[in-house]
Design a protein around this motif. Structure first.
Motif, short mmCIF file in Angstrom:
data_model
loop_
_atom_site.label_atom_id
_atom_site.label_comp_id
_atom_site.label_asym_id
_atom_site.label_seq_id
_atom_site.Cartn_x
_atom_site.Cartn_y
_atom_site.Cartn_z
N PHE A 129 0.83 -1.21 0.00
CA PHE A 129 0.00 0.00 0.00
C PHE A 129 0.86 1.26 0.00
O PHE A 129 0.63 2.20 0.74
CB PHE A 129 -0.95 -0.02 1.19
CG PHE A 129 -2.13 0.89 1.04
CD1 PHE A 129 -2.83 0.96 -0.14
CD2 PHE A 129 -2.55 1.68 2.10
CE1 PHE A 129 -3.92 1.80 -0.29
CE2 PHE A 129 -3.64 2.52 1.98
CZ PHE A 129 -4.33 2.59 0.78
N GLY A 130 1.87 1.23 -0.86
CA GLY A 130 2.72 2.40 -1.02
C GLY A 130 2.13 3.38 -2.01
O GLY A 130 0.92 3.38 -2.30
N ASN A 131 2.99 4.20 -2.56
CA ASN A 131 2.57 5.30 -3.42
C ASN A 131 1.77 4.84 -4.64
O ASN A 131 0.74 5.42 -4.97
CB ASN A 131 3.83 6.06 -3.86
CG ASN A 131 3.59 6.97 -5.04
OD1 ASN A 131 2.73 7.82 -5.01
ND2 ASN A 131 4.36 6.76 -6.09
N ILE A 132 2.24 3.79 -5.32
CA ILE A 132 1.56 3.34 -6.54
C ILE A 132 0.18 2.78 -6.22
O ILE A 132 -0.81 3.08 -6.90
CB ILE A 132 2.42 2.32 -7.29
CG1 ILE A 132 3.72 2.98 -7.79
CG2 ILE A 132 1.66 1.71 -8.47
CD1 ILE A 132 4.76 2.01 -8.30
N ALA A 133 0.11 1.97 -5.17
CA ALA A 133 -1.19 1.42 -4.77
C ALA A 133 -2.16 2.53 -4.39
O ALA A 133 -3.36 2.45 -4.70
CB ALA A 133 -1.00 0.45 -3.60
N ARG A 134 -1.67 3.56 -3.74
CA ARG A 134 -2.55 4.67 -3.34
C ARG A 134 -3.05 5.43 -4.58
O ARG A 134 -4.19 5.88 -4.62
CB ARG A 134 -1.82 5.60 -2.39
CG ARG A 134 -1.46 4.93 -1.06
CD ARG A 134 -0.55 5.81 -0.21
NE ARG A 134 0.29 4.99 0.64
CZ ARG A 134 1.26 5.46 1.43
NH1 ARG A 134 1.49 6.77 1.47
NH2 ARG A 134 1.99 4.65 2.15
N SER A 135 -2.19 5.56 -5.59
CA SER A 135 -2.63 6.17 -6.85
C SER A 135 -3.70 5.30 -7.51
O SER A 135 -4.65 5.83 -8.10
CB SER A 135 -1.43 6.33 -7.80
OG SER A 135 -0.50 7.27 -7.31
N LEU A 136 -3.55 3.99 -7.40
CA LEU A 136 -4.53 3.08 -7.99
C LEU A 136 -5.89 3.20 -7.31
O LEU A 136 -6.93 3.11 -7.97
CB LEU A 136 -4.01 1.64 -7.90
CG LEU A 136 -4.90 0.55 -8.50
CD1 LEU A 136 -5.23 0.83 -9.96
CD2 LEU A 136 -4.23 -0.82 -8.35
N VAL A 137 -5.89 3.43 -6.01
CA VAL A 137 -7.15 3.62 -5.29
C VAL A 137 -7.95 4.75 -5.92
O VAL A 137 -9.17 4.65 -6.13
CB VAL A 137 -6.90 3.89 -3.79
CG1 VAL A 137 -8.18 4.33 -3.09
CG2 VAL A 137 -6.33 2.66 -3.11
N ARG A 138 -7.27 5.84 -6.25
CA ARG A 138 -7.96 6.99 -6.86
C ARG A 138 -8.49 6.64 -8.25
O ARG A 138 -9.58 7.09 -8.64
CB ARG A 138 -7.01 8.19 -6.90
CG ARG A 138 -6.71 8.77 -5.52
CD ARG A 138 -5.92 10.05 -5.61
NE ARG A 138 -4.51 9.80 -5.89
CZ ARG A 138 -3.59 9.57 -4.96
NH1 ARG A 138 -3.94 9.53 -3.68
NH2 ARG A 138 -2.34 9.37 -5.29
#
Length: 333
Positions: A160-169
Motif C-alpha cells: 500500500f505504497g505510493n503506486i497502490a494509493r494512486s490506484l485507489v484513486r
C-alpha cells in the motif's frame, strides 16, 4: 554559485529538455559528464575536478561508494532523476549524511494506470479475444466465459505504497470495494483513503476477486506469492503484477493458469527479458507486457522538472521533496 556534476547514464534528453538544461545552468555551475563510463577512481576524480557539491544521477550512472564519498567531502547532495538508488549510492553514504532525492511519488500515476489496464484486460479477456480476432479470424465464441466489468468488484492491494494509493484513486469511478495488506504503512493512511486494512496476506488473496501486487523487491517478498497463496484465490480470480517478478513463484502461477482457474496480467518477471520459450507465453488467460508499466517515456520530463525544483530548493536552503532516508532506501527497488 553551487557546483554540480551530471553523470546520468542514458535518456538525459528525455528528462531534461534544452530549456530545462538552460534553467539548470542558471542555478548551478554544471559540469556535464553524461554518458561517460566512469569507474570508481574516474568518478571520484570527476567529482573532485568539478568541486561538486551536487551530483545529478539517473539510469546508468556510476556507483557512489563509501570510497568515492570519502574522497569528496564537498559532496552534499545526490539528485537522482529516477527511482531506484541502491545501484547508485551505498547505504552507508546516506547514513553518513549525504542528502539523496529521487522521483518519489511522481511515478505512481503511470504505473497505477498500467495496473488498471491489467485488471480490465483480464476482465475483458483481451489476450484471448485478440488471438480469436487476429489469429483464428473468428468472432464471439458462446462456449467461452463472457467478458466482465470492473464495476463493483472486490480489489485487494498487496502493498500500500505510493503506486497502490494512486490506484485507489483510479478505481473510484468503478465503485470497487478495496482492501490492502502492508505491515509498513500506518493505519491513518488506510483511513484517509477509505481502504480496509487486512493483516494476513492469505486472507487478502482469498477474499478478493482481483489482487494487484505493489510490494517491494526485498528478501522478505521473494516468492511470497506461492502455491499456497495462489490456491486461496477464488475461481476466476485475477492477479496483476506491475511490481517485481520475484514476488511470485512463477512455476506455481503457471500451474494454476494452466488449469484455467485464474487469470493474470504480468508486466514484470523473474527473468527479464522473458525468454522466448517461457511457460507463461501462449497462455490465453495471461496478459503479458514487457516491463513497460511505467514511467512512460512521455512523462520523464516530470522527473526532470522535479529535479530542477529540488536543486533550486537546495540552492535557496529550502526543504527538499522526495528525500530518500535509510528506511526508504531499504524498501525501494
Amino acid at each position: 554559485m553551487v557546483n554540480a556534476l551530471m553523470v546520468v547514464g542514458r535518456n538525459v534528453e528525455q528528462f531534461l529538455t534544452p530549456h530545462m538544461r538552460t534553467e539548470l545552468g542558471q542555478l548551478v555551475n554544471l559540469t556535464d559528464r553524461n554518458g561517460e563510463q566512469l569507474d570508481e577512481l574516474a568518478y571520484a576524480n570527476a567529482l573532485q575536478e568539478a568541486r561538486a557539491e551536487i551530483v545529478i544521477t539517473g539510469w546508468g550512472a556510476p556507483f557512489l561508494s563509501t570510497a568515492v564519498a570519502a574522497a569528496n567531502p564537498q559532496l552534499k547532495y545526490m539528485c537522482n532523476l529516477t527511482g531506484g538508488v541502491r545501484s547508485m549510492v551505498a547505504r552507508e553514504v546516506i547514513a553518513a549524511g549525504l542528502t539523496v532525492t529521487n522521483w518519489g511519488t511522481l511515478i505512481g500515476p503511470t504505473v497505477a494506470e498500467a495496473a488498471l489496464v491489467g485488471m480490465l484486460s483480464c476482465l475483458r479477456r483481451t489476450t484471448r479475444v485478440a488471438f480469436l480476432m487476429h489469429e483464428e479470424k473468428g468472432w464471439r465464441q458462446g462456449s467461452e466465459k463472457p467478458v466482465e466489468s470492473l464495476f463493483y468488484q472486490t480489489v485487494g492491494l498487496h502493498g500500500f505504497g505510493n503506486i497502490a494509493r494512486s490506484l485507489v484513486r483510479l478505481l473510484e469511478p468503478f465503485e470497487c470495494t478495496v482492501s490492502a495488506y502492508d505491515p509498513y504503512v500506518p493505519q491513518d493512511v488506510f483511513d484517509r483513503l477509505g481502504v480496509k486494512r487486512v493483516d494476513d496476506l492469505k486472507t487478502l488473496y482469498a477474499h478478493n476477486r482481483i489482487v494487484s501486487i505493489h510490494a517491494p523487491k526485498i528478501d522478505a517478498t521473494y516468492h511470497v506469492v506461492d502455491a499456497d497463496i495462489l490456491s486461496a484465490m477464488p475461481d476466476g480470480g485475477i492477479l496483476v503484477n506491475t511490481a517485481r517478478g520475484h514476488i511470485i513463484d512463477t512455476d506455481a502461477l503457471v500451474a494454476e493458469l494452466r488449469t484455467g482457474r485464474l487469470l493474470a496480467s504480468l508486466d514484470v518477471f523473474e527473468q527479464e527479458p522473458l525468454p522466448p520459450d517461457a511457460a507463461l507465453r501462449g497462455l490465453l488467460n495471461c496478459h503479458l507486457t514487457p516491463h513497460t508499466a511505467g514511467p512512460t517515456p512521455d512523462r520523464y520530463v516530470d522527473f526532470g522538472r522535479a529535479a530542477i525544483d529540488n536543486i533550486g530548493r537546495y540552492v535557496r536552503g529550502e526543504p527538499l521533496q522526495h528525500q530518500v532516508d535509510e528506511r526508504t532506501y531499504d524498501l525501494i527497488t
